[in-house]
Write an enzyme that holds these catalytic residues in place. Structure first.
Site, PDB file in Angstrom:
ATOM      1  CG  HIS A  24      -1.651  -1.105   1.618  1.00 29.68           C
ATOM      2  ND1 HIS A  24      -3.006  -1.147   1.372  1.00 29.68           N
ATOM      3  CD2 HIS A  24      -1.332  -2.291   2.202  1.00 29.68           C
ATOM      4  CE1 HIS A  24      -3.492  -2.326   1.798  1.00 29.68           C
ATOM      5  NE2 HIS A  24      -2.500  -3.026   2.296  1.00 29.68           N
ATOM      6  CE1 TYR A  25      -1.982   6.066  -2.502  1.00 31.19           C
ATOM      7  CE2 TYR A  25      -0.554   5.495  -4.340  1.00 31.19           C
ATOM      8  CZ  TYR A  25      -1.735   6.014  -3.854  1.00 31.19           C
ATOM      9  OH  TYR A  25      -2.671   6.465  -4.733  1.00 31.19           O
ATOM     10  CB  THR A  26       0.652   6.274   4.058  1.00 26.73           C
ATOM     11  OG1 THR A  26       1.474   7.274   3.460  1.00 26.73           O
ATOM     12  CG2 THR A  26       1.516   5.181   4.677  1.00 26.73           C
ATOM     13  CD  GLU A  89      -0.793   1.502   4.532  1.00 24.10           C
ATOM     14  OE1 GLU A  89      -0.366   2.311   3.675  1.00 24.10           O
ATOM     15  OE2 GLU A  89      -1.992   1.187   4.659  1.00 24.10           O
ATOM     16  CG  HIS A 127      -5.207  -1.899  -1.147  1.00 24.85           C
ATOM     17  ND1 HIS A 127      -5.527  -0.857  -0.319  1.00 24.85           N
ATOM     18  CD2 HIS A 127      -6.134  -2.864  -0.915  1.00 24.85           C
ATOM     19  CE1 HIS A 127      -6.616  -1.184   0.384  1.00 24.85           C
ATOM     20  NE2 HIS A 127      -6.999  -2.393   0.037  1.00 24.85           N
ATOM     21  CG  ASP A 137      -3.183   1.627  -1.954  1.00 32.60           C
ATOM     22  OD1 ASP A 137      -4.328   1.367  -2.364  1.00 32.60           O
ATOM     23  OD2 ASP A 137      -2.752   1.223  -0.856  1.00 32.60           O
TER      24      ASP A 137
HETATM   25 ZN   LIG Z   1      -4.140   0.446   0.540  1.00 35.62          ZN
END
Ligand SMILES: [Zn+2]
Length: 210
Positions: A24-26, A89, A127, A137
């Protein structure tokens, strides 16, 4: 590695253990802001790890537990991705490249996780791959080809059936039930984020050449 325990987790269901890793990215301005949110009981979200731009890794949830990062979605015909996965993340607002120290830390962490759980490269996913149309993401700036070259992402070979885009996408793991336009957008995000326009022959190449 730093430790910052999040209260946002539960037991993995049905005796499941990790076979997937979701990246993921935040989408937040800083790693600190993301850590606060991932540890806030009211937010009801978490991940097992967060990697800052500097490469510092913080563990929030033990790998044996079920973190709350994936939500509704599907990969390779499997649901309840949270019970089957480890969530990572990456500190990134979503609109800039991922710095080298962060990518190196990610590669080390992926190898480390794979020494404990049997997770094939093709199950290291974004994701967006498991939640087409709902999530985007780790986004178009993420260097999937770099991970693929190190054997840390897949698939790395063309799918068997290269005549029908939907069939090929499903064979590659993109099984979520979404419209074909959404599926096209999702697979492009992963394999060719620069590509625009109607579906073309290259869209059937659902892999990263090594
Ligand atoms: Zn995500």
């Amino acid at each position: 590695m730093l430790h910052r325990p999040s209260p946002n987790f539960g037991p993995r269901r049905d005796g499941l253990t990790p076979t997937i890793i979701v990246l993921h990215y935040t989408a937040m301005p800083s790693a600190e802001a993301a850590l606060e949110r991932l540890c806030d009981p009211a937010a009801e979200v978490s991940a097992h790890y967060l990697i800052a731009k500097s490469g510092v890794v913080t563990r929030l949830v033990a790998e044996a537990e079920r973190a709350w990062h994936a939500g509704t979605g599907e990969w390779c015909g499997q649901h309840d991705i949270n019970s089957r996965s480890i969530g990572i993340e990456l500190d990134n607002a979503g609109d800039h490249p991922f710095p080298d120290p962060q990518m190196i830390a990610l590669e080390v962490l992926l190898e480390d996780i794979r020494s404990r759980w049997p997770i094939p490269p093709e199950n290291i996913i974004g994701h967006s791959d498991m939640a087409p149309g709902r999530k985007s993401d780790p986004g178009p700036r993420f260097d999937w080809a770099r991970l693929a070259r190190r054997g840390l992402a897949g698939p790395t070979r063309p799918p068997q059936d290269q005549t029908c885009f939907t069939t090929a996408a499903r064979a590659a793991g993109f099984t979520a039930d979404v419209a074909s336009e959404v599926l096209l957008e999702t697979t492009r995000l992963r394999f060719a984020p620069w590509r625009r326009g109607p579906q073309c022959a290259d869209d059937l190449k659902l892999y990263h050449p090594i």
